[in-house]
Design an enzyme around this catalytic site. Structure first.
Site, mmCIF file in Angstrom:
data_model
loop_
_atom_site.group_PDB
_atom_site.id
_atom_site.type_symbol
_atom_site.label_atom_id
_atom_site.label_comp_id
_atom_site.label_asym_id
_atom_site.label_seq_id
_atom_site.Cartn_x
_atom_site.Cartn_y
_atom_site.Cartn_z
ATOM 1 N N HIS A 189 0.805 -1.216 0.000
ATOM 2 C CA HIS A 189 0.000 0.000 0.000
ATOM 3 C C HIS A 189 0.838 1.265 0.000
ATOM 4 C CE1 HIS A 189 -4.028 -1.844 0.752
ATOM 5 N NE2 HIS A 189 -3.258 -2.850 1.149
ATOM 6 N N ASP A 211 3.595 9.200 -1.410
ATOM 7 C CA ASP A 211 2.430 8.443 -0.961
ATOM 8 C C ASP A 211 2.138 7.346 -1.961
ATOM 9 O OD1 ASP A 211 0.393 7.842 0.788
ATOM 10 O OD2 ASP A 211 -0.367 9.897 0.859
#
Length: 465
Positions: A158, A369
């Site tokens: 992730h 991110d």
């Protein structure tokens, strides 16, 4: 057809799994409900060793079994607070300056992965597919293989995967990549992340990489596996309905009244150094400095609930953020105006979506991110008749999809300030056009597409031998 077994560091409770229109919990619970299965992982509790060793605790919710274990204090310190979040997290986010490596923490990280795998073995049926999530559990498949588990095992990362040069700053980098090669399918958020892994395989591990459809096949460390890019998403229409339904909430009306007609810039993040929070404050300050007309006419609401408060670097970022918010407010506040409202507390998902809907700008500017679902949720929550504008970092995985956003470099305070001014002044027709571009992307790659494409690819790989 076998069940699905999901393994993640934290397991949502049954009520949490049903609570929102976005996030991993919703996608996982949906997949488990469809075919039955097990969600296994840490309960979030730190317990005595005797309690930890007694698990897992099983809770049934229809066809889904929630199986959780507690961690002892030593395991929590070494596996979670130590190697996972003091070594892997900063380095995978290109913050080597904040990382530390201690051999006993790495030993504890592998020990806990082996212990968790051993706890799961008794729950596995021969035809089950196993889906493991995130950086805490890199060695999990290797531990299962050592227990003679030959089921298909997939892994989804992730967070970003760093370039080989950055990854090699972790002393046992080769052992970590060897562990990843024990999976049958590796999923990454972006093509850059996948390419970084493939570069390591080709250049450092001296493995073989071959293009295969939208992904690549890999042969290294005596194993064959597949890789692919799977962009995690949200269910945009459900979020839109939720935001519209809750826009009359008392908290939202109170905020609107307190703004007294000022424009609202909304920013929501976990309190983390990867999110670019201080840089974001500086760019907002530059807007007020360079364009005095905006003073008293725009407010930034930054919601940043604390996380990992027992990790030293997180204490430092919180102190710095509080200091900068105070300094900027001291410089530009008036008797009836506070430019930055910094809220270090948790808000429920529904309330955040309704706050997004009321704002004119979504301000999402991480330094790095994996995807950033806040950016996607912000777009989905907007009123189509009068949408806000998303200002988004080029270093968020979502930037590749949300091309209707104003893309910025979070290291360029002046550029971010200009983007804020553009967003705040943007005419309605342009805002609507950008919103439609972004919503089309969200619908194309929603949360169900992410889940189903990964599980479909995992189900097509041969079983390990």
């Amino acid at each position: 057809m076998g069940r699905l077994i999901v393994v993640s560091n934290r397991v949502a409770t049954p009520s949490e799994a049903k609570a929102s229109a976005g996030g991993l919990a919703v996608a996982v619970f949906g997949a488990l409900k469809d075919g039955g299965g097990v969600w296994f992982g840490w309960s979030g509790d730190v317990v005595s060793e005797s309690v930890a060793n007694a698990g897992p605790m099983l809770v049934k919710e229809g066809a889904v079994t929630f199986a959780t274990v507690g961690l002892s204090r030593k395991d929590y310190d070494q596996y979670y607070r130590g190697f996972s979040n003091a070594t892997l997290w900063p380095i995978f986010h290109y913050r080597n300056d904040l990382a530390r490596y201690e051999r006993d923490e790495y030993t504890g990280y592998r020990r806990v992965n082996a212990w968790l795998a051993h706890k799961l073995v008794k729950l596995i049926h021969p035809d089950d597919n196993i889906w493991v999530h995130d950086y805490h559990l890199i060695p999990f498949a290797e531990a299962l293989r050592s227990e003679d588990i030959e089921n298909r095992i997939g892994f989804f990362l992730h967070i970003p995967f760093p370039s080989p040069q950055v990854l090699q700053t972790i002393p046992p980098h080769d052992e970590l990549v060897r562990s990843l090669c024990c999976y049958d399918l590796l999923g990454f958020q972006t093509q850059n992340d996948q390419q970084a892994f493939l570069d390591y395989i080709a250049r450092t591990a001296r493995g073989t990489v071959r293009a295969q459809g939208k992904g690549a096949s890999v042969e290294a460390f005596g194993r064959k596996l597949r890789t692919g890019v799977y962009r995690i998403g949200v269910f945009p229409d459900e979020i839109a309905a939720q935001a519209a339904r809750d826009e009359g909430r008392a908290e939202v009306l109170d905020l609107k009244q307190s703004l007294e007609g000022r424009k609202l810039v909304m920013s929501v993040d976990r309190l983390d150094y990867s999110k670019g929070l201080v840089e974001r404050f500086h760019a907002f300050e530059q807007l007020l400095e360079q364009v005095p007309a905006w003073r008293g006419k725009v407010t930034l609401v930054q919601i940043a609930p604390p996380t990992r408060s027992d990790v030293a670097s997180y204490k430092l970022i919180r102190e710095e953020l509080e200091r900068e918010a105070g300094r900027i407010n001291g410089r530009y506040s008036g008797l009836d105006y506070t430019p930055i409202r910094y809220l270090s507390q948790q808000y429920d998902h529904a309330k955040l979506m309704s706050l997004f809907r009321e704002s004119q700008v979504g301000y999402v500017t991480p330094l790095h991110d994996g995807m950033n679902l806040v950016a996607k949720e912000y777009v989905a929550a907007q009123n189509p008749d009068d949408p806000g504008v998303l200002v988004l970092s080029i270093f968020a995985g979502a930037a590749a999809e949300l091309t209707g956003a104003l893309l910025v470099n979070p290291h360029d305070a002046e550029g971010m300030s200009e983007a804020l001014q553009h967003a705040l002044s943007m005419p309605l027709a342009e805002r609507q056009a950008r919103y439609e571009i972004n919503m089309a992307a969200l619908r194309r790659n929603n949360l169900g597409v992410w889940r189903d494409s990964f599980l479909g690819d995992l189900g097509s790989v041969p079983k390990a031998h």
